[in-house]
Design a protein around this motif. Sequence first.
Motif, short mmCIF file in Angstrom:
data_model
loop_
_atom_site.label_atom_id
_atom_site.label_comp_id
_atom_site.label_asym_id
_atom_site.label_seq_id
_atom_site.Cartn_x
_atom_site.Cartn_y
_atom_site.Cartn_z
N LYS A 39 0.82 -1.21 0.00
CA LYS A 39 0.00 0.00 0.00
C LYS A 39 0.85 1.26 0.00
O LYS A 39 0.50 2.27 -0.62
N ASP A 43 -0.23 3.72 -3.00
CA ASP A 43 -0.85 5.01 -2.72
C ASP A 43 -0.08 6.17 -3.33
O ASP A 43 -0.68 7.16 -3.78
N ASN A 117 -2.52 8.87 8.85
CA ASN A 117 -2.43 8.77 7.40
C ASN A 117 -1.26 9.62 6.92
O ASN A 117 -1.35 10.85 6.85
N THR A 203 2.50 -1.41 6.46
CA THR A 203 1.45 -1.34 7.47
C THR A 203 0.17 -0.76 6.87
O THR A 203 0.23 0.23 6.13
N GLU A 204 -0.98 -1.37 7.18
CA GLU A 204 -2.27 -0.88 6.71
C GLU A 204 -3.24 -0.82 7.88
O GLU A 204 -3.54 -1.84 8.50
N GLN A 206 -7.05 0.09 9.27
CA GLN A 206 -8.45 0.26 8.86
C GLN A 206 -8.93 1.66 9.18
O GLN A 206 -9.71 2.25 8.42
N GLU A 305 3.22 3.74 8.11
CA GLU A 305 2.48 3.34 6.92
C GLU A 305 3.19 3.66 5.61
O GLU A 305 2.85 3.10 4.57
#
Length: 315
Positions: A39, A43, A117, A203-204, A206, A305
């Motif tokens: 991710k 992203d 984020n 790392t993701e 939720q 992340e």
Amino acid sequence: MDLLKLLCFLTSVSLGVAAEHADLEVYWKSKLPNTPMPKAVRDIIQNGKPPGVGGLSASPQAIPFRFGRRYFTYGHGVVRDGKNPTEGQLRNHQNVTVFFLKRDLHGGSIMNLQFVNLLDNTTAFLPRQVADSIPFSSKSVPEILNKFSVNPNSVQAEAIKELIADCEEPGNEVEDKYCATSLESMVDFTTSKLGKNVGAISTEAQKTDPKILKYVIVDVFKLNDDDKAIVACHKQNYVYAVFYCHTLRRTDAYRVNLVGADDGAKVKAVVVCHEDTSAWDPKHVAFQLLKVKPGNVPICHFLPEDHFVSWALKH
């Protein structure tokens, strides 16, 4: 560089970035056919912002702890190499799981963590041809600052100087290092160390939240073989996407499933555990937080992340 030239340069870069998205995905698949994009990379390709005036953050992300290359961020203060944190910085982080011992990496363990984020406003990858045409060296810092219209006396300029200086430092006998200024060069470094049959994960979370919350470890999965090196790549604060990548030996990587103790939010986190800390500086923040000494006491930490790890898959 006058304003018209700057705008023309940035416009050409932006068009190149937009046209290159599909090509970057094709390049990844051609080099890593068995590896879904983590991710952290996906992203940036999909949502990364082209470089522009003020493209660098004015200060490091204001999160309690950030591990990346050689910087540990405590709020707005940076502790280089994890050394010499102040008493206040240590006191402020008694309530967050910065480092932890490997013996605590198991189902049922409770960790105080924060997931934010980091990829919403990140800079995009430049196509390799464009990135290679832009200087990336200490002697060229004035040209870089001029090209991207960065004030030489600004915090952003200092960040550029420090990053490039760190990238120019040689590796050592236990670490191969490389600052990748494009996705293609990052992939090439990874495959040169691990081959094409690799896994990659970031790392993701939720749900993201600026608060420090309690998470419970559900289960833990080892990723690399004990005797195999991993490659870790850390997103840097720069006017376009640059990753500091390095090989880590005697280091284990794990996928750790977490769940929020209060809200049940799920996190697929990446943890790395350093098996041998004997060469670390005795004043390293990890030893001060954990009250241990350098040696064969495995020390672990989560990856943010916008970092990811790769490892060779079993045949």
